[in-house]
Write a protein that holds these residues in place. Structure first.
Motif, PDB file in Angstrom:
ATOM      1  N   VAL A   1      -3.809   0.341 -10.783  1.00  0.00           N
ATOM      2  CA  VAL A   1      -3.752   0.395  -9.320  1.00  0.00           C
ATOM      3  C   VAL A   1      -4.937   1.222  -8.807  1.00  0.00           C
ATOM      4  O   VAL A   1      -5.116   2.370  -9.206  1.00  0.00           O
ATOM      5  CB  VAL A   1      -2.426   1.029  -8.838  1.00  0.00           C
ATOM      6  N   PRO A   2      -5.750   0.635  -7.923  1.00  0.00           N
ATOM      7  CA  PRO A   2      -6.856   1.409  -7.354  1.00  0.00           C
ATOM      8  C   PRO A   2      -6.338   2.573  -6.510  1.00  0.00           C
ATOM      9  O   PRO A   2      -5.446   2.401  -5.686  1.00  0.00           O
ATOM     10  CB  PRO A   2      -7.586   0.397  -6.468  1.00  0.00           C
ATOM     11  N   VAL A   3      -6.894   3.753  -6.754  1.00  0.00           N
ATOM     12  CA  VAL A   3      -6.583   4.926  -5.944  1.00  0.00           C
ATOM     13  C   VAL A   3      -7.821   5.215  -5.110  1.00  0.00           C
ATOM     14  O   VAL A   3      -8.896   5.480  -5.642  1.00  0.00           O
ATOM     15  CB  VAL A   3      -6.216   6.155  -6.800  1.00  0.00           C
ATOM     16  N   ILE A   4      -7.654   5.122  -3.805  1.00  0.00           N
ATOM     17  CA  ILE A   4      -8.752   5.318  -2.867  1.00  0.00           C
ATOM     18  C   ILE A   4      -8.573   6.669  -2.193  1.00  0.00           C
ATOM     19  O   ILE A   4      -7.579   6.892  -1.507  1.00  0.00           O
ATOM     20  CB  ILE A   4      -8.773   4.180  -1.817  1.00  0.00           C
TER      21      ILE A   4
ATOM     22  N   CYS B   1       0.841  -1.192   0.000  1.00  0.00           N
ATOM     23  CA  CYS B   1       0.000   0.000   0.000  1.00  0.00           C
ATOM     24  C   CYS B   1       0.877   1.243   0.000  1.00  0.00           C
ATOM     25  O   CYS B   1       1.954   1.252   0.577  1.00  0.00           O
ATOM     26  CB  CYS B   1      -0.908   0.023   1.229  1.00  0.00           C
ATOM     27  N   PHE B   2       0.374   2.273  -0.642  1.00  0.00           N
ATOM     28  CA  PHE B   2       1.040   3.571  -0.669  1.00  0.00           C
ATOM     29  C   PHE B   2       0.058   4.564  -0.067  1.00  0.00           C
ATOM     30  O   PHE B   2      -1.032   4.771  -0.604  1.00  0.00           O
ATOM     31  CB  PHE B   2       1.396   3.937  -2.103  1.00  0.00           C
TER      32      PHE B   2
ATOM     33  N   ASP C   1      -0.175  -2.156  -4.579  1.00  0.00           N
ATOM     34  CA  ASP C   1      -1.453  -2.803  -4.888  1.00  0.00           C
ATOM     35  C   ASP C   1      -2.617  -1.835  -4.697  1.00  0.00           C
ATOM     36  O   ASP C   1      -3.637  -1.951  -5.368  1.00  0.00           O
ATOM     37  CB  ASP C   1      -1.650  -4.038  -3.987  1.00  0.00           C
ATOM     38  N   PHE C   2      -2.451  -0.893  -3.770  1.00  0.00           N
ATOM     39  CA  PHE C   2      -3.461   0.120  -3.479  1.00  0.00           C
ATOM     40  C   PHE C   2      -2.769   1.433  -3.150  1.00  0.00           C
ATOM     41  O   PHE C   2      -1.734   1.439  -2.493  1.00  0.00           O
ATOM     42  CB  PHE C   2      -4.321  -0.264  -2.257  1.00  0.00           C
ATOM     43  N   ILE C   3      -3.383   2.544  -3.575  1.00  0.00           N
ATOM     44  CA  ILE C   3      -2.916   3.871  -3.186  1.00  0.00           C
ATOM     45  C   ILE C   3      -4.046   4.527  -2.398  1.00  0.00           C
ATOM     46  O   ILE C   3      -5.190   4.593  -2.877  1.00  0.00           O
ATOM     47  CB  ILE C   3      -2.563   4.740  -4.408  1.00  0.00           C
TER      48      ILE C   3
END
Length: 134
Positions: free
Chosen positions: A80-83, A3-4, A51-53
């Motif tokens: 990459v999903p950006v939440i 995760c970022f 995997d996720f931002i």
């Protein structure tokens, strides 16, 4: 699970770290304190693909909207999903960021357990596009 987290609030970064460890003990994460910092990290580490931002909306130097626009221009992050991970429940913020390419909009939960549950739902692929805080 990589995760970022891009968030200027130190307390929120600490809570995220605790929740991430509880949601997936083998996960790792990188943090940035604003959009400019995030883009610099991604440039300096060309092989890093999270995997996720998780992206805060309100930050100094480069806010979440501007950062989201730049992230969506980076080809390696295309899938990459950006939440959006923010305290704002303003409908225009939700609408604007989803139009700019955010995958999800998450209002920061008021409890650690709430965040753990939400992270698990993301990791299992069960998250909704817009989530209120539990």
């Amino acid at each position: 699970m990589k995760c970022f987290l891009i968030d200027d609030d130190e307390d929120d970064r600490e809570i995220f770290s605790l929740a991430l460890s509880a949601a997936n003990s083998s996960s790792t994460y990188v943090t940035a304190t604003n959009g400019e910092d995030a883009l610099r990290i991604l440039e300096d580490q060309p092989d890093y693909i999270p995997d996720f931002i998780f992206l805060d909306l309100n930050m100094p130097f480069m806010d979440g909207r501007s950062c989201l626009k730049e992230l969506r221009k980076i080809s390696k992050l295309r899938d990459v999903p950006v939440i959006m991970f923010t305290t704002s429940s303003y409908s225009k913020d939700i609408e604007d960021t989803l139009k700019l390419g955010a995958s999800h909009y998450l209002i920061k939960p008021s409890s650690l357990n709430g965040l753990v549950e939400i992270l698990i739902s993301f990791f299992e692929g069960n998250a909704t596009t817009y989530q209120l805080n539990p």
